[in-house]
Motif scaffolding. Structure first.
Motif, PDB file in Angstrom:
ATOM      1  N   ARG A  88      20.619  -7.554  -0.475  1.00  0.00           N
ATOM      2  CA  ARG A  88      20.111  -7.901   1.070  1.00  0.00           C
ATOM      3  C   ARG A  88      18.384  -7.937   1.232  1.00  0.00           C
ATOM      4  N   VAL A  89      17.875  -7.239   0.298  1.00  0.00           N
ATOM      5  CA  VAL A  89      16.445  -7.346   0.082  1.00  0.00           C
ATOM      6  C   VAL A  89      15.984  -8.421  -0.511  1.00  0.00           C
ATOM      7  N   GLU A  90      16.846  -9.242  -1.401  1.00  0.00           N
ATOM      8  CA  GLU A  90      16.538 -10.633  -1.840  1.00  0.00           C
ATOM      9  C   GLU A  90      16.371 -11.443  -0.549  1.00  0.00           C
ATOM     10  N   ARG A  91      17.221 -11.078   0.021  1.00  0.00           N
ATOM     11  CA  ARG A  91      17.271 -12.201   1.328  1.00  0.00           C
ATOM     12  C   ARG A  91      16.335 -12.135   2.327  1.00  0.00           C
ATOM     13  N   LEU A  92      15.866 -10.843   2.453  1.00  0.00           N
ATOM     14  CA  LEU A  92      14.767 -10.645   3.301  1.00  0.00           C
ATOM     15  C   LEU A  92      13.532 -11.305   2.982  1.00  0.00           C
ATOM     16  N   TRP A  93      12.986 -10.795   1.771  1.00  0.00           N
ATOM     17  CA  TRP A  93      11.758 -11.580   1.199  1.00  0.00           C
ATOM     18  C   TRP A  93      11.917 -13.059   1.313  1.00  0.00           C
ATOM     19  N   ASN A  94      12.990 -13.600   0.557  1.00  0.00           N
ATOM     20  CA  ASN A  94      12.998 -14.871   0.721  1.00  0.00           C
ATOM     21  C   ASN A  94      13.013 -15.721   2.032  1.00  0.00           C
ATOM     22  N   ILE A 131       3.801 -11.755  10.593  1.00  0.00           N
ATOM     23  CA  ILE A 131       4.630 -11.641   9.663  1.00  0.00           C
ATOM     24  C   ILE A 131       4.213 -10.852   8.430  1.00  0.00           C
ATOM     25  N   PHE A 132       2.740 -11.201   7.955  1.00  0.00           N
ATOM     26  CA  PHE A 132       2.373 -10.388   7.040  1.00  0.00           C
ATOM     27  C   PHE A 132       2.099  -8.935   7.192  1.00  0.00           C
ATOM     28  N   SER A 133       1.863  -8.398   8.381  1.00  0.00           N
ATOM     29  CA  SER A 133       1.746  -7.302   8.733  1.00  0.00           C
ATOM     30  C   SER A 133       3.257  -6.332   8.549  1.00  0.00           C
ATOM     31  N   GLU A 134       4.215  -7.134   8.955  1.00  0.00           N
ATOM     32  CA  GLU A 134       5.673  -6.450   8.486  1.00  0.00           C
ATOM     33  C   GLU A 134       5.933  -6.439   6.912  1.00  0.00           C
ATOM     34  N   LEU A 135       5.680  -7.825   6.523  1.00  0.00           N
ATOM     35  CA  LEU A 135       6.078  -7.867   4.932  1.00  0.00           C
ATOM     36  C   LEU A 135       5.260  -6.920   4.230  1.00  0.00           C
ATOM     37  N   THR A 136       4.164  -6.898   4.480  1.00  0.00           N
ATOM     38  CA  THR A 136       3.180  -5.848   3.457  1.00  0.00           C
ATOM     39  C   THR A 136       3.623  -4.639   3.587  1.00  0.00           C
ATOM     40  N   SER A 137       3.951  -4.289   4.794  1.00  0.00           N
ATOM     41  CA  SER A 137       4.570  -2.659   5.248  1.00  0.00           C
ATOM     42  C   SER A 137       5.695  -2.340   4.348  1.00  0.00           C
ATOM     43  N   MET A 138       6.388  -3.389   4.117  1.00  0.00           N
ATOM     44  CA  MET A 138       7.840  -3.132   3.162  1.00  0.00           C
ATOM     45  C   MET A 138       7.296  -3.153   1.748  1.00  0.00           C
ATOM     46  N   TYR A 139       6.727  -4.075   1.342  1.00  0.00           N
ATOM     47  CA  TYR A 139       6.597  -4.227  -0.070  1.00  0.00           C
ATOM     48  C   TYR A 139       5.369  -4.062  -0.890  1.00  0.00           C
TER      49      TYR A 139
END
Lengths: 613, 1095
Positions: A88-94, A131-139
């Protein structure tokens, strides 16, 4: 003989002329597909990004994780509920990169500096920074400066570089937007705001404010000066708000959202219900129900939230200790943790409960044309309230006033106004500086508080609010509730504040969480997908080694951990997170929380490690 | 078609118009004047006209004024030249030649006929006569075992694609199959199984499968880049040169052949018949769910307590396993809702299959003169399959060939082949849940076929399904597909003899094929992940054109001590493909095969046509010089310009150089004692790429919409703007040794070829913005030996015996692959076939249970689960060596031909076995099952149904299946990969766990090593026993020849290491990822009768 040589010469000369001169003739044309586009206008690709992000942030693949991480939804099944190491996480990042960011980089790469496209490039930048504000908050660390460049090895940027970059890029972008009738996306081509330039500026201001607030308490040692810069930006953006640059509609009309559509952009909740009505009922794993943690805060037996019937539909309530509650929430697992001793007279009330006994996620959120919010007015109110309380901003109204504005806004959004909301705001615990009244009143169905405020283990009481000392927590509780269904943003809020305490999760997989047998806490981040770890190996492991905190704790060969703390997050008691650069304390295995502390029936709050502000 | 026939008739008339004077006579052997010689070539000296003597040694030839001499030549005989003068009859006697082979002529690159002794490279001729006799539906399959260095993988079904590889796989991702050249035309042999993967798909057959063996005169195999260098691009994999039949001048001749073959499955797996449908030793369903009982019958009468186990409504995996209770005959309610005894149905699998038949009928007419002649051949091929209604083929091939002398020294050779191939219901392959062959891996041993035969409910839905796999009767009745391929090959070769030593050719050839296909799956299929219930319809059209223009100058002169053959040529090839596809993923009504039959437009996907265009321009030349017939030097060069490469890299040059020396000639060793040739050569060839790899394209495809606005999608592949062609450098050295006047021959070759600058598409990390990237990189090395031996131990007038032996050994090694990463070329379940640096091509990686270095199996001490070790290297699919042996016997009018084919080594992963073991249908595990059953059901120790290991607490008794199981203590070993004990004296604690494979889950994912088999085999590949009817007898019915033979293919597997029922040659498809199978055809045998007559 002469004739022969003539013949040879003629044949040879002819063919040489024919072939040599023509040997690469028309190659370009032959090797170009005539039935495909080789370049596109931004309006043909910009919309790909919001549509992809909508799909990804709400994907049913992600319910399993983020629904549980938010402690508002409960989804059982698979390894997904608790830990982000599966597909699931694979797909999210990709998909966030390829579907979300790639079109934006493409627009910026091809049209930046072209005066005819200034506004459209700026809008691409604003959405990219969101998008980066969300992405970096997760990874945490992620490729930002060199992303989507077609590099075989893509360098990651540390979190502070990403944050400083997007805060600047956002301001540059909203400043660049100038009124125009030609340099706009056609209404239909821009799914989020219909190409409205003013609205995009507002969105940029709101996201920049929210992102900056997230960084106001980054320890100095972890990124010198970042907290101070962030506080200044919070003040700057809130002042902009006073000057009319932020949104200002209490009914939510100015909220930033996208609607689902039947077909390719389906509401996954709706799809699950419509496509598999029976499955949703018989297989509890497929449709989320209300989480026990949220249930304690909103159920009619405690604070009786005005939006309760919007957030969920009543279940049957089960039997025994739970049977009077139609708004029963489900814990992550009804299994009893290993070695757990129930208090005398207690046993798990959830044994043998069925899916239909719990409250399900409300129809408002599973409608075919439901909306997904990216930023709301109520969120802005709670940000203002928090900023005022913490003293980051001195203008405007009081923290208390913004707190009530926020409650009004989150209720008004769902049509709840007037007496119900006023009663709620006046109730003990919700009212500013007023402690909760935990006296058990009534009997039978009208019984309140008492055991209704305790979780199923019979010990953890999480829904208590004290007096003035708990006003910060009060704001965060309301902020948390107001974000309902935005599970990623909720998870970020929880980690940023670490003031709401929840029971650990169960069913953790070995070696992938803060695990002691089957006892695990909400993760701090997601690990990088296999695709990055295998193909972009060098850079990914460089980022893990150099940019992530709590390093050195991981077993060899599995250095990427969901336990690593991100720079905006507060210490998680469950995690024993260390200071930057130091080796983490024991995160694996982690002791079961001290049972006696949480079990004093008569004085359940004394030993709770509340953080006072 | 009418026009074509008109043309034939005109040609016949035209031939007669040129008739002037006729000479006839008989050719005999001088040693034995009673023996007439058939097949003697009779040429007019100085002209390209000639004829061949008939079966009785008689000939007749029309000559023109000015013709002075005739030359008579025959293999093994000395040529004889006779002056014509005024004679009308010339009888000659030819003398035997003592160095037959010295003048052997073979077809080399560009179709140039050369003396074998002048070759500096390895090439081999295939005996074409057996191809039309011991027939296979696929020409490529027929080549198995006939050439040293060649490996053939037969197709998965009678209509599928066969794979052929010469000297190993040289391209990581690209095509590894040789180029097929028919009469100078490079023809399409695209892999029809490219859409077939582990999950199934339809195999459309490979391009050359439909070449008609009846029309083949000879097949010459240019094995490596060295021999094929003149073909430049695509020559890296070798070239197969096919020369088709021409008319043999003489009288009008009619040949008829008829061939009937019966095909059946000859080897089945051993099934167990002890335990019936169910799970965890329960007859209903077990595991975490309890057994489902029916309490009462339809009339409400109660069944005896607790009821009758029922399979009804349990359409999941468990209802289709045979891991249940012992089959002792109690009643249970089957999948069809009716009561059945819980008893074995031992023949349920066998009875589903039938015998398949294939019929080939051919008629060929030929006639004309040496100057103008024709040949017309029509072949009809019909076949069906071992599964009812599947793979129904009807193929017609019409070949027209004309040879005309237009002017003096100017001739035109024309050929047109039209193939009309109609195939219905290609069988779904591999793990498709519509593959009836895959069904037996899951079909419970209690399940009788009659439970399946009522496959359809009154509403038209599928009635009963077996686990994940559809009822085979539903599949054969409610799904269908058809394809019709029309293929046209036209070839015109204009040849002008400028001088006796200089010839110019201009050639034009065009290949065109159009395939129209459809696929239909009716609504109402049960369950499945792929919305099977909604139905499916697809139509597809696939058009392919290949056009070639070539000119060639050939100079052939002999000076006193020197000989010289030189060529110079150029060509242009244009490829054009167009592919269109439309599909409906949800039907509106049942049974209707129409593109209108959709419920909602969103269920329609259409591609407007996917074109593919490519042009290749080439200039080439060669010089072959000989000195005193004992030293030869070959030099070739070719420059290609390919449209698929960027302008700066689109031109590339391929050189080759070769030398051969014949020491026995130098030292004048008589050929009756020995003849020996040594040869060596070096070549560089290459490979361009597919079209459109240079520019990124944006797609305006179907699904990118929001609020009705359609977006373009971004390119997922990052092209490489400076792409270079792939290159292969090859070196070979060989010896051609002949003894006793050619009675014993040996040809030995060693080669080494390195392929580098490979064009690859590699996965990209998502943060790069792309999913794939095209690049040049990686190197593969193949080296090996090829040995051909043949002998004629006995050769008398009445009896002869010939032996041919081919030996192939190839060693493959991936020297590098970009970024030290890996590339996956095949996959099935948890097993992957990869290209990894430092290992051979096609290395297999899978998941195994963890064992320590002593081979002790480790389990987790807390929960008893076996510990899985992923990514473990489990071997590769390349064989160690291959060997084939052919024996030919002739005794009077009888002939016998036997081909034994052998492969040693190479691995095969069997998904079929994995499933069959998992589902409990295979025998061999009964004792484990019994033991588990006793424990869990009889003694009631069950309840612990974790992954298949059950805590075993019995009083000290060792369970039967407790095999060497130990608790894993990670602190005692360095790591899971090496399992080196830190203390060498450490002995792990023995566990009290108990393994029973019937329980699935973890078990299935950890035993890849148990279903990887050594694919070695020895097969009795081909046998033919023939009889030629006496001439005197058949002459009465005006026949010139009649021959009947009983033939067989794959008659017997003499040796195999795969379990019974698993063909060591099985494959998923004809792609690069070999050594994998799932749902393949068990070993099968073909028998038949072949009749050939000629008038």
């Amino acid at each position: 003989m002469k004739k022969i040589f003539q013949s040879i010469t003629i044949i040879f000369a002819l063919t040489v002329i024919l072939l040599l001169n023509a040997c690469t003739d028309r190659f370009g044309e032959i090797n170009t597909r005539q039935d495909r586009l080789t370049s596109v206008d931004p309006s043909l690709i910009f919309g790909l990004s919001p549509v992809a992000i909508l799909g990804e942030m709400t994907s049913n693949n992600n319910w399993y994780m983020f629904g549980n991480y938010s402690n508002q939804w409960s989804v059982i099944g698979g390894t997904g509920p608790h830990f982000g190491f599966d597909g699931r996480v694979e797909r999210l990042w990709n998909n966030m990169y390829s579907g979300g960011l790639n079109p934006l980089y493409e627009i910026i790469k091809n049209y930046d500096g072209n005066p005819a496209y200034t506004n459209r490039v700026a809008i691409a930048r604003i959405w990219k920074t969101y998008i980066f504000s969300e992405l970096t908050s997760m990874y945490g660390p992620c490729p930002y400066t060199q992303a989507c460049n077609g590099l075989a090895s893509i360098p990651f940027d540390p979190e502070d570089v990403v944050y400083r970059g997007i805060l600047k890029e956002m301001k540059d972008a909203y400043t660049a937007i100038k009124p125009s009738t030609t340099d706009v996306y056609p209404v239909a081509a821009e799914p989020l705001l219909g190409g409205n330039l003013e609205r995009w500026k507002q969105f940029a201001h709101c996201i920049r404010l929210r992102t900056a607030l997230r960084l106001t308490e980054v320890p100095e040692a972890w990124s010198p000066g970042l907290a101070a810069e962030a506080k200044a930006i919070v003040a700057e953006e809130l002042d902009n708000g006073v000057n009319g640059m932020l949104i200002n509609d209490i009914t939510g009309k100015e909220d930033f959202f996208m609607q689902f559509q039947l077909g390719t952009n389906e509401n996954p909740l709706n799809k699950e219900v419509i496509a598999n009505p029976e499955l949703a009922i018989t297989d509890p794993g497929n449709f989320p129900v209300l989480h026990e943690s949220l249930s304690l805060w909103i159920r009619s037996e405690t604070y009786n939230d005005p939006c309760l019937d919007v957030m969920c539909t009543a279940g049957s309530g089960g039997s025994g200790r739970t049977k009077f509650s139609k708004y029963l929430g489900r814990p992550h697992s009804s299994e009893t943790p290993q070695n757990y001793q129930f208090p005398t007279g207690f046993s798990s009330p959830y044994n043998n409960l069925k899916y239909g006994d719990f409250a399900q996620i409300g129809r408002e959120f599973s409608r075919v044309d439901a909306s997904f919010n990216f930023f709301t007015y109520s969120e802005l109110c709670f940000i203002r309230s928090e900023a005022k309380l913490k003293g980051y901003w001195t203008n405007g109204k009081t923290a208390e006033e913004y707190y009530y504005d926020g409650i009004d806004a989150r209720c008004a959004k769902y049509g709840k106004t007037g007496t119900t909301v006023k009663t709620y705001k006046d109730s003990k615990g919700i009212k500013w500086s007023t402690p909760s009244d935990t006296t058990a009143v009534g009997t039978g169905t009208s019984k309140k508080w008492g055991s209704f405020s305790k979780d199923y283990l019979g010990g953890f009481v999480n829904c208590y609010l004290g007096g003035q000392e708990d006003n910060y927590k009060r704001i965060i509780v309301q902020h948390w509730i107001s974000l309902f269904s935005r599970n990623i943003d909720i998870w970020t809020l929880l980690r940023r504040t670490e003031i709401l305490k929840f029971k650990p999760h169960f069913g953790a997989d070995l070696n992938n969480g803060y695990v002691n047998s089957r006892w695990a806490f909400t993760p701090e981040r997601l690990i990088y997908p296999g695709n990055e770890r295998i193909i972009n190996k060098t850079e990914t492991f460089k980022a893990i080694d150099n940019y992530l905190l709590d390093k050195g704790n991981a077993p060899k060969g599995q250095q990427d951990q969901i336990t690593y703390r991100l720079i905006f997050a507060k210490d998680n008691d469950g995690l024993h997170a260390s200071n930057y650069g130091a080796i983490a304390l024991k995160a694996f295995p982690y002791d079961i929380p001290n049972q006696t502390k949480n079990r004093d029936e008569n004085n359940p709050f004394v030993n709770f490690p509340f953080v006072n502000f | 078609m009418r026009k074509v026939f008109l043309f034939v008739v005109l040609c016949c008339l035209y031939n007669n118009a040129f008739a002037q004077q006729t000479i006839s006579g008989t050719v005999r052997e001088s040693k034995n004047p009673d023996a007439t010689l058939p097949g003697v070539s009779i040429q007019v000296v100085g002209a390209a006209r000639g004829t061949i003597s008939d079966l009785n040694g008689q000939y007749s030839i029309r000559i023109q004024p000015g013709d002075k001499e005739l030359v008579f030549c025959f293999i093994g005989m000395k040529c004889k030249t006779v002056a014509i003068g005024n004679k009308t009859q010339i009888n000659v006697a030819l003398e035997e030649q003592d160095d037959v082979f010295l003048n052997e002529v073979v077809v080399s690159a560009l179709g140039i006929k050369r003396q074998n002794k002048s070759l500096t490279v390895a090439q081999q001729r295939v005996d074409a006569s057996t191809l039309s006799e011991v027939r296979d539906a696929n020409l490529v399959s027929s080549l198995a075992g006939k050439v040293a260095g060649m490996m053939v993988t037969p197709p998965a079904s009678s209509t599928g694609s066969a794979r052929i590889v010469i000297r190993g796989n040289s391209s990581i991702n690209g095509n590894n199959q040789p180029l097929f050249v028919v009469d100078g035309m490079q023809i399409d042999n695209s892999d029809g199984s490219s859409g077939v993967d582990k999950n199934g798909g339809l195999d459309m057959g490979n391009g050359v499968a439909d070449i008609n063996p009846d029309d083949i005169e000879s097949i010459d195999v240019l094995k490596g880049p060295n021999a094929a260098a003149l073909y430049g691009s695509r020559a890296a994999n070798g070239v197969i040169l096919i020369t088709t039949k021409k008319a043999k001048e003489g009288r009008f001749k009619v040949s008829i052949s008829s061939n009937t073959m019966m095909h059946y499955i000859s080897q089945w797996p051993d099934f167990q018949n002890a335990f019936g449908v169910g799970h965890m030793s329960q007859s209903g369903i077990g595991g975490s769910q309890s057994v489902v009982y029916a309490r009462q019958d339809a009339n409400g009468n109660l069944y005896p307590y607790p009821g009758i186990p029922t399979m009804q409504g349990i359409l999941n995996n468990i209802a289709s396993r045979s891991n249940g209770a012992p089959q002792v005959g109690w009643p249970y309610i089957g999948l069809d809702g009716l009561m059945h005894p819980y008893s074995p149905a031992p023949d349920n699998v066998y009875n589903f299959y039938q015998r398949a038949w294939a019929y080939t009928n051919n008629i060929a007419l030929e006639g004309g003169t040496a100057d103008n002649n024709y040949r017309v051949s029509l072949t009809n091929f019909r076949a069906n399959d071992v599964v009812e209604k599947q793979n129904i083929v009807n193929r017609n091939t019409l070949t027209l060939r004309f040879f005309n002398t237009l002017l003096k020294n100017l001739t035109l050779d024309s050929k047109v082949t039209v193939t009309d191939d109609d195939t219905k219901n290609r069988r779904y392959s591999n793990q498709s849940n519509y593959n009836p062959l895959y069904m037996y891996t899951i079909m419970p041993r209690t399940l009788t076929l009659d439970q399946l035969q009522h496959y359809k409910t009154i509403d038209g839905n599928e009635a009963v399904r077996v686990g994940d796999i559809h009822n085979p009767y539903w599949t054969i009745n409610e799904t269908s597909n058809s394809d019709n391929k029309t293929r046209l090959l036209a070839n015109f070769d204009l040849s002008y003899q400028i001088l006796p030593s200089l010839r110019a050719n201009v050639k034009y050839a065009r290949e065109f094929s159009l395939t129209k296909s459809d696929e239909f799956r009716n609504m109402g299929a049960l369950g499945g992940d792929d919305n099977n219930g909604k139905g499916y319809y697809r139509t597809q059209s696939n058009q392919f054109t290949n056009e070639m223009m070539e000119w060639l100058l050939m100079y052939n002169q002999r000076f006193e001590h020197f000989s010289l053959v030189a060529t110079l040529g150029g060509s242009r090839m244009d490829y054009m493909g167009l592919w269109q596809n439309s599909e409906i993923t949800q039907l509106k009504v049942r049974d209707l095969k129409s593109m209108q039959n959709f419920d909602d437009k969103s269920f329609v996907n259409a591609n407007d046509g996917l074109p593919s265009r490519k042009r290749l321009n080439s200039l080439y030349g060669s010089v072959s010089a000989g000195y005193r017939d004992f030293v030869y030097l070959d030099i070739t060069g070719r420059n290609d310009w390919s449209s698929t490469l960027p302008p700066e890299n689109c031109s590339y040059f391929y050189p080759s150089i070769g030398v051969s020396i014949i020491p026995t000639e130098i030292f004048k060793v008589p050929t009756r004692i020995m003849y020996g040739k040594l040869r060596t050569s070096f070549a560089e060839v290459g490979n361009d790429t597919n079209p459109y790899n240079l520019i990124p394209y944006y797609e305006l495809s179907q699904n990118n919409t929001y609020n009705g606005y359609k977006f373009a999608s971004l390119p997922g592949t990052l092209p490489k703007v400076d792409l270079k062609p792939e290159r292969t450098r090859s070196f070979e050295i060989g010896a051609d040794l002949r003894f006793l006047n050619g009675r014993i021959n040996a040809d030995i070759t060693y080669y080494k070829k390195n392929s580098f600058d490979q064009i690859l598409s590699a996965s990209m990390a998502s943060s790069s913005g792309y999913q794939n990237k095209v690049f040049n990189g990686g190197e593969i090395e193949n080296k090996g030996w090829e040995i051909m031996l043949n002998a004629r131990p006995v050769e008398t007038k009445d009896f002869s015996w010939g032996i041919d032996l081919n030996y192939t050994q190839n060693e493959s090694m991936v020297k590098s692959i970009i970024g030290n990463s890996e590339l996956q070329i095949g996959e099935i379940f948890s097993l992957q076939n990869r290209v990894v640096a430092g290992l051979p091509y096609g290395s297999m990686f899978g998941t195994v249970w963890l064992t320590d270095q002593q081979g002790r199996r480790m389990v987790n001490s807390t929960n008893g689960e076996p510990i899985r070790k992923e990514n473990t290297y489990l071997g590769n699919f390349n064989p160690d060596f291959m060997l084939s042996l052919t024996n030919h016997f002739r005794w009077h009018a009888f002939d016998l031909y036997v081909l034994v084919d052998m492969k040693k080594g190479g691995k095969l992963y069997s998904g079929t076995r994995r499933q069959a073991i998992r589902n409990g249908v295979i025998s061999g595990l009964e004792s484990a099952h019994e033991s588990y059953w006793k424990r869990s059901v009889i003694f009631g120790d069950g309840g612990d149904y974790q992954w298949g290991g059950v805590q075993f607490n019995q009083n000290g008794t060792t369970p039967i299946t407790n095999q060497n199981i130990y608790y894993y203590d990670p602190t005692q070993y360095d790591n899971v990969l090496n399992m080196n004990p830190k203390d060498p004296n450490y002995v792990p604690t023995k566990s009290d766990l108990y393994f029973w494979p019937g329980n699935v889950g973890y078990y299935a994912d950890g035993f890849d090593n148990l279903v990887i088999y050594d694919a070695s085999f020895i097969k009795l590949r081909e046998v033919s026993i023939g009889y030629s009817f006496p001439k005197k007898l058949i002459a009465k019915v005006k026949m010139s020849n009649a021959h009947i033979s009983f033939v067989g293919r794959n008659l017997w597997i003499l040796y195999q290491k795969t379990p019974k029922g698993l063909d060591p040659e099985a494959a998923l498809n004809a792609g690069n990822g070999q050594g994998l199978e799932s749902g393949s055809l068990p070993p099968s045998t073909t028998f038949g009768l072949d009749l050939k007559i000629a008038f």
